[in-house]
Every structure is written in structure tokens, then in C-alpha cells.
Motif scaffolding. Sequence first.
Motif, PDB file in Angstrom:
ATOM      1  N   LEU A 191      25.339  31.003  52.135  1.00 46.68           N
ATOM      2  CA  LEU A 191      24.841  32.271  52.800  1.00 46.68           C
ATOM      3  C   LEU A 191      25.411  33.725  52.193  1.00 46.68           C
ATOM      4  O   LEU A 191      24.698  34.612  52.201  1.00 46.68           O
ATOM      5  N   TRP A 192      26.917  33.290  52.101  1.00 47.26           N
ATOM      6  CA  TRP A 192      27.684  34.390  51.696  1.00 47.26           C
ATOM      7  C   TRP A 192      27.741  34.601  50.077  1.00 47.26           C
ATOM      8  O   TRP A 192      28.606  35.530  49.538  1.00 47.26           O
ATOM      9  N   GLY A 193      27.425  33.526  49.437  1.00 44.57           N
ATOM     10  CA  GLY A 193      27.980  33.339  48.182  1.00 44.57           C
ATOM     11  C   GLY A 193      27.338  34.300  47.044  1.00 44.57           C
ATOM     12  O   GLY A 193      26.474  35.139  47.575  1.00 44.57           O
ATOM     13  N   THR A 194      28.104  34.267  45.980  1.00 42.74           N
ATOM     14  CA  THR A 194      27.502  35.374  44.935  1.00 42.74           C
ATOM     15  C   THR A 194      27.562  34.498  43.467  1.00 42.74           C
ATOM     16  O   THR A 194      28.366  33.706  43.428  1.00 42.74           O
ATOM     17  N   ASN A 195      26.731  34.799  42.566  1.00 49.43           N
ATOM     18  CA  ASN A 195      26.692  34.361  41.455  1.00 49.43           C
ATOM     19  C   ASN A 195      27.753  35.037  40.424  1.00 49.43           C
ATOM     20  O   ASN A 195      27.852  34.691  39.207  1.00 49.43           O
ATOM     21  N   ARG A 196      28.275  36.207  40.972  1.00 50.21           N
ATOM     22  CA  ARG A 196      28.967  37.226  40.169  1.00 50.21           C
ATOM     23  C   ARG A 196      30.164  36.483  39.478  1.00 50.21           C
ATOM     24  O   ARG A 196      30.537  36.794  38.288  1.00 50.21           O
ATOM     25  N   VAL A 197      30.706  35.363  40.112  1.00 42.11           N
ATOM     26  CA  VAL A 197      31.943  34.761  39.474  1.00 42.11           C
ATOM     27  C   VAL A 197      31.529  33.924  38.372  1.00 42.11           C
ATOM     28  O   VAL A 197      31.893  34.025  37.298  1.00 42.11           O
ATOM     29  N   LEU A 198      30.554  33.095  38.745  1.00 44.69           N
ATOM     30  CA  LEU A 198      29.985  32.172  37.719  1.00 44.69           C
ATOM     31  C   LEU A 198      29.313  32.795  36.541  1.00 44.69           C
ATOM     32  O   LEU A 198      29.119  31.920  35.694  1.00 44.69           O
ATOM     33  N   GLU A 199      28.850  34.065  36.711  1.00 46.48           N
ATOM     34  CA  GLU A 199      28.210  34.555  35.538  1.00 46.48           C
ATOM     35  C   GLU A 199      29.210  35.882  34.902  1.00 46.48           C
ATOM     36  O   GLU A 199      28.555  36.447  34.176  1.00 46.48           O
ATOM     37  N   CYS A 200      30.532  35.749  35.224  1.00 51.17           N
ATOM     38  CA  CYS A 200      31.330  36.796  34.512  1.00 51.17           C
ATOM     39  C   CYS A 200      31.301  36.723  33.537  1.00 51.17           C
ATOM     40  O   CYS A 200      31.843  35.528  32.643  1.00 51.17           O
ATOM     41  N   GLU A 201      30.999  37.756  32.439  1.00 48.16           N
ATOM     42  CA  GLU A 201      31.078  37.564  31.058  1.00 48.16           C
ATOM     43  C   GLU A 201      32.355  37.548  30.597  1.00 48.16           C
ATOM     44  O   GLU A 201      32.616  36.615  29.562  1.00 48.16           O
ATOM     45  N   LEU A 202      33.681  38.146  31.019  1.00 51.83           N
ATOM     46  CA  LEU A 202      34.829  38.011  30.661  1.00 51.83           C
ATOM     47  C   LEU A 202      35.163  36.804  30.770  1.00 51.83           C
ATOM     48  O   LEU A 202      35.865  35.813  30.134  1.00 51.83           O
ATOM     49  N   LEU A 203      35.068  36.108  32.022  1.00 49.63           N
ATOM     50  CA  LEU A 203      35.267  34.595  32.263  1.00 49.63           C
ATOM     51  C   LEU A 203      34.694  33.636  31.267  1.00 49.63           C
ATOM     52  O   LEU A 203      35.108  32.652  30.942  1.00 49.63           O
ATOM     53  N   LYS A 204      33.313  34.035  31.100  1.00 50.99           N
ATOM     54  CA  LYS A 204      32.709  33.186  30.034  1.00 50.99           C
ATOM     55  C   LYS A 204      33.330  33.120  28.791  1.00 50.99           C
ATOM     56  O   LYS A 204      33.414  32.084  27.969  1.00 50.99           O
ATOM     57  N   GLU A 205      33.837  34.203  28.173  1.00 49.83           N
ATOM     58  CA  GLU A 205      34.345  34.356  27.056  1.00 49.83           C
ATOM     59  C   GLU A 205      35.886  33.711  26.982  1.00 49.83           C
ATOM     60  O   GLU A 205      36.077  32.890  26.009  1.00 49.83           O
ATOM     61  N   ALA A 252      48.997  35.470  28.682  1.00 53.59           N
ATOM     62  CA  ALA A 252      49.296  36.674  29.281  1.00 53.59           C
ATOM     63  C   ALA A 252      48.347  37.644  29.288  1.00 53.59           C
ATOM     64  O   ALA A 252      47.791  38.405  30.268  1.00 53.59           O
ATOM     65  N   GLU A 253      47.603  37.729  28.088  1.00 52.18           N
ATOM     66  CA  GLU A 253      46.524  38.550  27.859  1.00 52.18           C
ATOM     67  C   GLU A 253      45.207  38.168  28.808  1.00 52.18           C
ATOM     68  O   GLU A 253      44.677  39.242  29.045  1.00 52.18           O
ATOM     69  N   GLU A 254      45.054  37.153  28.682  1.00 50.76           N
ATOM     70  CA  GLU A 254      44.032  36.641  29.539  1.00 50.76           C
ATOM     71  C   GLU A 254      43.942  36.924  30.865  1.00 50.76           C
ATOM     72  O   GLU A 254      43.145  37.362  31.611  1.00 50.76           O
ATOM     73  N   SER A 255      45.186  36.661  31.500  1.00 47.18           N
ATOM     74  CA  SER A 255      45.593  36.834  32.852  1.00 47.18           C
ATOM     75  C   SER A 255      45.172  38.591  33.074  1.00 47.18           C
ATOM     76  O   SER A 255      44.934  38.933  34.053  1.00 47.18           O
TER      77      SER A 255
END
Length: 290
Positions: A191-205, A252-255
Amino acid sequence: IDTVKQTILEAIEVGYRHFDTAALYQTEQPLGEAISDALRLGLIKSRDELFITSKLWCSDAHHDCVLPALKKTLKNLKLEYLDLYLIHWPVSVKPGEYDLPVKKKDLVPIDLKSVWEAMEECQALGLTKSIGVSNFSCKKLETILSTAKIPPAVNQVEMNPMWQQKKLRKFCDEKGILIQSYSPLGAKGTLWGTNRVLECELLKEIAQAKGKSLAQVCLRWAYEQGVCVLVKSFNKERMKQNLDIFDWNLSAEESRKISQLPQCKGFPAGEFVSDDGPYKSLEELWDGEI
Ligand code: A2P
């Protein structure tokens, strides 16, 4: 119920030992049955090998309701003690109401002092090894700390790369309160969920560059922040994948890049806000941490 029980047994099989439930979730009974089965099947030798958390629902967030609520939870789980018992929300609703969504007219002010005293009694009785809270702001934690004999061990909150909780984490670090991260993948599909995390471009890269999945990057990120991570999956392969985050790390750069992601809370919980209730705005519910 059988699916939940079966899923938990699979999780124990692949190595999970920490389980998070709540009076509200209706998963206490299947979790209890899964624990009994795991003992019978020899997947674990003793209940002590598990860490079990449950939570006090809002309609039991009244001093005299806490102990009976915990006893009921233990009965559901067929356990003698919990490892951690949490106040689910800084919210009280009229006793006896378990319906969701909560009715706005049932919202009443929570007496944090007396509810926390009852939580402390639960620990003193040995019915739970530790006590804590969930969805609390810095200010509400301060209120508890100002009268507590036992400080909260944990604050369980929404936390993922899109809602990093920097202010709350700094506060909890200073006070020795462990943060537990719920919805570490953004709780897609709820109900409260979001796709924003699993679809985040930076995280994908980042995931692509490391040969890991995006979910693994999220979980590794949270782990590197020093918090306890509560991830959920009904799929055995993904369960295994989600445990496979301990023999590699983010650079460190990724973080640094992740720490700069734009922030947006996934679950504001507007159902606890009402013109006539104790919290008249989301600002008041979260004390501005929104
Ligand atoms: P599933 O049960 O099909 O694996 P959160 O932990 O943030 O609440 O997110 C849970 C959601 O994320 C569930 O819908 C779960 O679906 C999904 N999920 C869990 N692990 C992974 C993974 N490794 N990759 C993709 N989705 C995942």
C-alpha cells in the motif's frame, strides 16, 4: 497462512535467523508454527538461535493494555519470550479497535510515559529481552528518554537510498539507539510502497558496474550505514541473493553518489493525521522529519 509458514521455513533453511512480525500483520501465528516446525525438523536446535521481534498495535498503546497484548502475541507465536518488543507507532487508538485503516474518530493522544513504563515492566518480567519503538522522530524519542528507566534499544523506521534518515540516524547514534531499516527496497507492491528505489538509475548503474543486483546494492548500502536491515521476499532465490552481501563493498565514490540522491519519504502514514485528532498534520506526526 500456509504460504507464510512455508516461506519462513525456507528462509530458515537458507540461513535467516531474525524475523520481524507485529500483532497487526497476522503473521505471528504462521511464524510460531514455522518455528515449531523448524525445531521439529532440526533446522535449528533451539529457539535461542532466532531473534524474534513483534510490535504493540496502536489500540493496545495504553498502559494497561500492553502486558495483555504481549501475552497474546507470545501465545500466537507459541514462545515464552520475544527478543524485541516495539511500540508500532507513536499513536494510540481506542482500545479494542484492530480495523485498518484506523478510524480517524478513534485516534486519541498517546501517553508515551505510561505506555513506556508498561513496556519496561514487560522486559522486567522477562517476557521480552529488549524493548524499543518504531516510526518515532527525534523529538518523540527525546520524550521517551526524558522519563525512561530503560532507554529504547531500537527505533525501526523506513530507510532506503531514497529515504536515508540522516538526521534521525545521527541522533540515534548519539543516544545508542539502533536503527532498524524497514522497506530497504522501497516495499514495492505494498500500500505504501514505491518503485522509485528499484527503478533508480544511479543504483542501476552501480549494480551493473559491480555485477550485483540493484537490491543487493541497496542492502549493502544499508548494512554499511551500520543499521539492521529487514528485507522481505517470498522467493527463495531472492532470499539467497539478499543474504549475499557480506563479501564485497561499495566504493567511497559509490557511497558518496548514493548519499546525494534526492530524498522522498515513501510512507507518510496520513491515516494517523486528523483535524480533530492528536496529530493535525504530517509535520506534527513526524515532527518535521518529512
Ligand atoms: P518478492 O517477495 O517477490 O521477492 P521491502 O523489503 O523493501 O519491503 O521490499 C519487498 C519487495 O521487494 C517484495 O515485493 C519482494 O518481492 C521484492 N524483493 C525482495 N528481494 C528482491 C530482490 N533481490 N530483487 C528484486 N525484488 C526483490
